[in-house]
Design an enzyme around this catalytic site. Structure first.
Site, PDB file in Angstrom:
ATOM      1  N   GLU A 206      36.851  29.689  34.007  1.00 28.04           N
ATOM      2  CA  GLU A 206      36.787  31.138  33.888  1.00 28.04           C
ATOM      3  C   GLU A 206      36.643  31.685  35.306  1.00 28.04           C
ATOM      4  OE1 GLU A 206      37.476  32.546  31.246  1.00 28.04           O
ATOM      5  OE2 GLU A 206      37.074  31.079  29.689  1.00 28.04           O
ATOM      6  N   CYS A 240      33.563  39.986  36.621  1.00 33.56           N
ATOM      7  CA  CYS A 240      34.878  39.353  36.771  1.00 33.56           C
ATOM      8  C   CYS A 240      35.982  40.110  36.045  1.00 33.56           C
ATOM      9  CB  CYS A 240      34.835  37.902  36.299  1.00 33.56           C
ATOM     10  SG  CYS A 240      34.293  37.695  34.595  1.00 33.56           S
TER      11      CYS A 240
END
Length: 449
Positions: A206, A240
């Site tokens: 990720e 993010c």
């Protein structure tokens, strides 16, 4: 005990079949849930001390999402692990097919500092729910949060979950694992990917990237501004999936900028309510991105306080220095556009983003953007909230990562689907055995084509 001894004890525990029982896994999840609920104040306080994050934000983005994930897995795990019957076919008659969801074994979970609680705990509970053991390694930049995670993880045996805070990144990677799960930078993600490849082990990465936000001429600008500002300045832009930059249609540019300035002044001008930047060095790096510009609104910062006020760049260009890498801070470049096809082509020149956001009331535009661009996940007429929906997969694609998790997708990720044919003893299909006579050949050609 050394890390090698811990790893061995977990492997022995797994190999002995101690996690085959779904009920036992659920019991472990309940123990974690109860401990986390009883530690709510300490969790919020630790995050406040590490990051300066307001308790309101921490409750919604750290505590509540973890409890929601735990409750979902506790209530649905039996259904998620159920053996799937695929039926039969001519190839396997008189047998039938089933699919088993089998754990991989030992999982390494490595998490970052920006959402230090939920990004550590959610993949961990997914791995345990799936029947794996876990070695958990977090960032050393959040020591107070690490302390509370250490206390919480003590409710489970080290053979199931071990918090490896005393070991370095290199020491952790010196051991072999059956599955690697990493959240963080692309640079370190590449190292993890290579290590997993050495061990021929599956991996989830990720990562991040520059997540674009496109606001077309049909969007409701006031609504778009409120949502984009929240998504960008949440956690001081250290998210993010934060909107990294905005493409605004030429016809709506002035209105968009006007509303954005008002929104900053109304809701984002109190430094006490804003999360700190992670390090003084990061504040300096952010300030260098806007140095010398004449289109800055906001831009105040204090290096010693690790403070950077919400900022917009009202006349940014796709070729600006700030557009090279993910900003990861509360700075929003605003780029004017006129032709939708042109900006789609520009976005394609960068690695596939972790998220994509579209504000539009024109289906044709939405379909065009969604169909032509690759992205991990996203929202139409909203931002970030797709990450909190437990029924959706969350993960990257291409340069923003690989694999996904959350809810059922965590169970899918941390298990291997194993296909098995079940036949009855004493029964079989005579056509598959020698001798291969012409008569039998005619039959199989007629039946199987």
């Amino acid at each position: 005990m050394s890390l090698s001894e811990i790893v061995k004890s977990q492997r022995d525990f797994y190999n002995s079949g101690n996690l085959l029982s779904v009920n036992k896994r659920i019991d472990f999840l309940k123990e974690l849930r109860d401990k986390i609920k009883n530690s709510k104040g300490e969790i919020l306080g630790a995050i406040k001390e590490d990051l300066g994050k307001h308790n309101y934000e921490s409750f919604l983005t750290e505590y509540q999402v973890v409890i929601g994930e735990l409750e979902y897995l506790i209530n649905n795990l039996h259904k998620l692990i159920t053996i799937k019957n695929t039926g039969t076919s001519l190839n396997i008659l008189p047998g039938r097919g089933i699919v088993l969801k089998k754990p991989f074994g030992q999982v390494l979970v490595q998490s970052p500092w920006n959402y230090p609680f939920q990004l550590a705990i959610i993949p961990t509970i997914g791995a345990i729910a799936a029947g794996n053991t876990v070695i958990l390694k977090t960032s050393r930049k959040v020591p107070q949060t690490n302390n509370i995670i250490k206390e919480i993880t003590k409710v489970l045996p080290n053979e199931v979950l071990y918090f490896a805070d005393d070991y370095s990144h290199n020491e952790i990677l010196d051991e072999r694992y059956d599955f690697y799960f990493f959240t963080g930078s692309r640079k370190v993600g590449g190292i993890i990917y290579k290590k997993a490849a050495e061990n021929l082990a599956p991996v989830v990465l990720e990562l991040g990237g520059k997540s674009p936000c496109i606001v077309d001429e049909t969007a409701k600008i006031k609504d778009a501004v409120k949502k984009i500002a929240w998504g960008k300045f949440l956690n001081a832009g250290q998210t993010c999936v934060a909107p990294d930059y905005v493409f605004i249609h030429k016809k709506k540019r002035e209105e968009f900028i006007d509303f954005f300035k008002k929104e900053i002044n109304l809701n984002y001008n109190n430094r006490e309510n804003l999360t700190k930047i992670i390090t003084e060095e990061k504040v300096e790096q952010l300030s260098s991105l806007i140095k010398g510009r004449n289109d800055i609104y906001g831009g105040e910062f204090n290096i010693e306080d690790r403070a950077f006020m919400p900022t917009i760049l009202t006349n940014a260009s796709f070729d600006d220095e700030i557009m090279r890498d993910e900003i990861f801070g509360p700075i929003l470049p605003i780029i004017e556009y006129e032709n939708l096809s042109d900006i789609i082509e520009k976005v394609k020149t960068k690695p596939s983003p972790l998220a994509l956001y579209i504000f539009s009331n024109k289906n044709e535009n939405v379909k065009k953007i969604v169909n032509y661009l690759n992205f991990g996940g996203g929202c139409i007429n909203d931002v970030i909230v797709h990450v909190s929906e437990i029924k959706l997969p969350f993960g990257g694609v291409g340069g923003s990562g690989l694999g996904n998790y959350h809810g059922k997708y965590s169970v899918d990720t941390f298990t291997h689907e194993t296909g098995v044919v079940v036949s009855k003893s004493g029964l079989s299909n005579f056509l598959r055995y020698p001798p291969y006579t012409e008569k039998k050949f005619k039959i199989i050609k007629k039946v199987l084509g």
